[in-house]
Motif scaffolding. Sequence first.
Motif, PDB file in Angstrom:
ATOM      1  N   LEU A 206      48.560  30.028  43.255  1.00  0.00           N
ATOM      2  CA  LEU A 206      47.649  31.163  43.192  1.00  0.00           C
ATOM      3  C   LEU A 206      46.960  31.392  44.535  1.00  0.00           C
ATOM      4  O   LEU A 206      46.614  30.452  45.238  1.00  0.00           O
ATOM      5  CB  LEU A 206      46.592  30.932  42.101  1.00  0.00           C
ATOM      6  CG  LEU A 206      47.121  30.727  40.678  1.00  0.00           C
ATOM      7  CD1 LEU A 206      45.973  30.484  39.712  1.00  0.00           C
ATOM      8  CD2 LEU A 206      47.955  31.934  40.238  1.00  0.00           C
ATOM      9  N   GLY A 207      46.779  32.679  44.864  1.00  0.00           N
ATOM     10  CA  GLY A 207      46.137  33.004  46.132  1.00  0.00           C
ATOM     11  C   GLY A 207      45.551  34.396  46.132  1.00  0.00           C
ATOM     12  O   GLY A 207      45.792  35.189  45.197  1.00  0.00           O
ATOM     13  N   PRO A 208      44.770  34.742  47.164  1.00  0.00           N
ATOM     14  CA  PRO A 208      44.104  36.053  47.236  1.00  0.00           C
ATOM     15  C   PRO A 208      45.069  37.223  47.136  1.00  0.00           C
ATOM     16  O   PRO A 208      44.702  38.299  46.633  1.00  0.00           O
ATOM     17  CB  PRO A 208      43.427  36.013  48.617  1.00  0.00           C
ATOM     18  CG  PRO A 208      43.274  34.566  48.927  1.00  0.00           C
ATOM     19  CD  PRO A 208      44.468  33.898  48.325  1.00  0.00           C
ATOM     20  N   ARG A 209      46.302  37.037  47.600  1.00  0.00           N
ATOM     21  CA  ARG A 209      47.268  38.148  47.588  1.00  0.00           C
ATOM     22  C   ARG A 209      47.630  38.595  46.181  1.00  0.00           C
ATOM     23  O   ARG A 209      48.190  39.681  45.993  1.00  0.00           O
ATOM     24  CB  ARG A 209      48.541  37.715  48.320  1.00  0.00           C
ATOM     25  CG  ARG A 209      49.343  36.694  47.568  1.00  0.00           C
ATOM     26  CD  ARG A 209      50.404  36.016  48.408  1.00  0.00           C
ATOM     27  NE  ARG A 209      51.263  35.127  47.632  1.00  0.00           N
ATOM     28  CZ  ARG A 209      50.877  33.942  47.164  1.00  0.00           C
ATOM     29  NH1 ARG A 209      49.647  33.517  47.389  1.00  0.00           N
ATOM     30  NH2 ARG A 209      51.718  33.191  46.460  1.00  0.00           N
ATOM     31  N   ASP A 214      42.348  46.351  41.111  1.00  0.00           N
ATOM     32  CA  ASP A 214      41.360  46.416  40.032  1.00  0.00           C
ATOM     33  C   ASP A 214      40.575  45.126  39.883  1.00  0.00           C
ATOM     34  O   ASP A 214      39.716  45.015  39.003  1.00  0.00           O
ATOM     35  CB  ASP A 214      42.056  46.742  38.703  1.00  0.00           C
ATOM     36  CG  ASP A 214      42.705  48.118  38.705  1.00  0.00           C
ATOM     37  OD1 ASP A 214      42.083  49.051  39.248  1.00  0.00           O
ATOM     38  OD2 ASP A 214      43.820  48.254  38.172  1.00  0.00           O
ATOM     39  N   GLY A 215      40.875  44.150  40.738  1.00  0.00           N
ATOM     40  CA  GLY A 215      40.154  42.879  40.672  1.00  0.00           C
ATOM     41  C   GLY A 215      40.708  41.910  39.656  1.00  0.00           C
ATOM     42  O   GLY A 215      40.012  40.981  39.227  1.00  0.00           O
ATOM     43  N   VAL A 230      44.217  37.352  34.870  1.00  0.00           N
ATOM     44  CA  VAL A 230      42.932  36.661  34.840  1.00  0.00           C
ATOM     45  C   VAL A 230      41.887  37.528  35.541  1.00  0.00           C
ATOM     46  O   VAL A 230      42.092  37.944  36.692  1.00  0.00           O
ATOM     47  CB  VAL A 230      43.021  35.292  35.561  1.00  0.00           C
ATOM     48  CG1 VAL A 230      41.668  34.601  35.552  1.00  0.00           C
ATOM     49  CG2 VAL A 230      44.085  34.424  34.906  1.00  0.00           C
ATOM     50  N   PRO A 231      40.761  37.832  34.882  1.00  0.00           N
ATOM     51  CA  PRO A 231      39.714  38.619  35.535  1.00  0.00           C
ATOM     52  C   PRO A 231      39.120  37.851  36.711  1.00  0.00           C
ATOM     53  O   PRO A 231      38.554  36.776  36.523  1.00  0.00           O
ATOM     54  CB  PRO A 231      38.687  38.835  34.407  1.00  0.00           C
ATOM     55  CG  PRO A 231      38.950  37.745  33.420  1.00  0.00           C
ATOM     56  CD  PRO A 231      40.403  37.445  33.508  1.00  0.00           C
TER      57      PRO A 231
END
Length: 341
Positions: A206-209, A214-215, A230-231
């Motif tokens: 998992l990463g920022p990309r 929409d967040g 995942v919100p």
Amino acid sequence: MRGGIRVRMKGLWVHPRSGIPYHRSRKGGKQKLTPLPTGLPFDHPDFLAAFAEAARGVEPAKVAAPGTIASTWSLILASDDFAEKSTGYQAIIKRQSAGIIEKGGTFRATAVTEVAVRRDLAKASNPGARWRAWRMWATIGVRDGWLSTDPTKAITKPKEADGEHPAWSTAEIVAFRNAYPIGSSPRAIAELAYWTGARVSDVVKLGPRMVDQDGVLVFTQTKTGDLAYVPWSCPLPAYAAHMERDRAICKQALEHIGPAFTFLEARGRPRSHKGAGATIIKACKAIGMDRSIHGLRKARAVALAEAGGTAPQIASWTGHRSLAEVTHYIAEMDRQRAVRG
């Protein structure tokens, strides 16, 4: 015919009655027939490799007789059905099929009964994974005609023993947070696993990309190939609004790592899922807890069920493919509410 060029395989001979392919050669006036893999196209890499070894005079590995469990598994592992599965799922099936072949690969596929499958499941170290392998074998077998009936049809997936990866309790999560402060690696790994409810094989990727406009953190699961949502920075759904603190803690735990391709990079390199899992187990043992990182995935599912999330809502977040698994958590919460009034 490969790439528009006709390739002549000198020495290839197919028995007219059995259909078994051989490499035929002569040495010292004597004819030698070397059996080649059955059920594979002649341009398949495995067939070509076996043919090349036979042509060099290398003694080939024992070829499974047609119609046996071993030969049918060879067909499955070389099929498009298998190729379409995720890398993680393929690894599971390969491992389990090897176990099945080792125990009974020489038996006729048509002789496999429900009783035989149940006995094998009872002895397997991972009954759930073995069940998936048998189901794949039987489903393809019935479809392709080498099985007339499905011996696994009445067999449901074995329940996972609760002792394998029990969900973390609220008290255990608090104890872990107190023992490992923000800025430590165990805390960062645990918080990301707990907030996302992802499997460890996905947690380390998992990463920022993966956060969309929409967040929402959107990622394809390694095991199933399905998407999970995942919100991350968007407003939380109403039933999970009280979980804002958990989300804030997760982000604080990751801040010390800084901008990176993945959230959990260590010295500029992605973590391995084995390393992340081992870190959590070691950290738990150090404070007297017997827990695994997978228990945090279950803990998130339990928390969402306790908050009143529906099965589809929870499955969208955690990525569970089977709603039956999620319904189990909801049923547990409903029973608790019943006695609490």
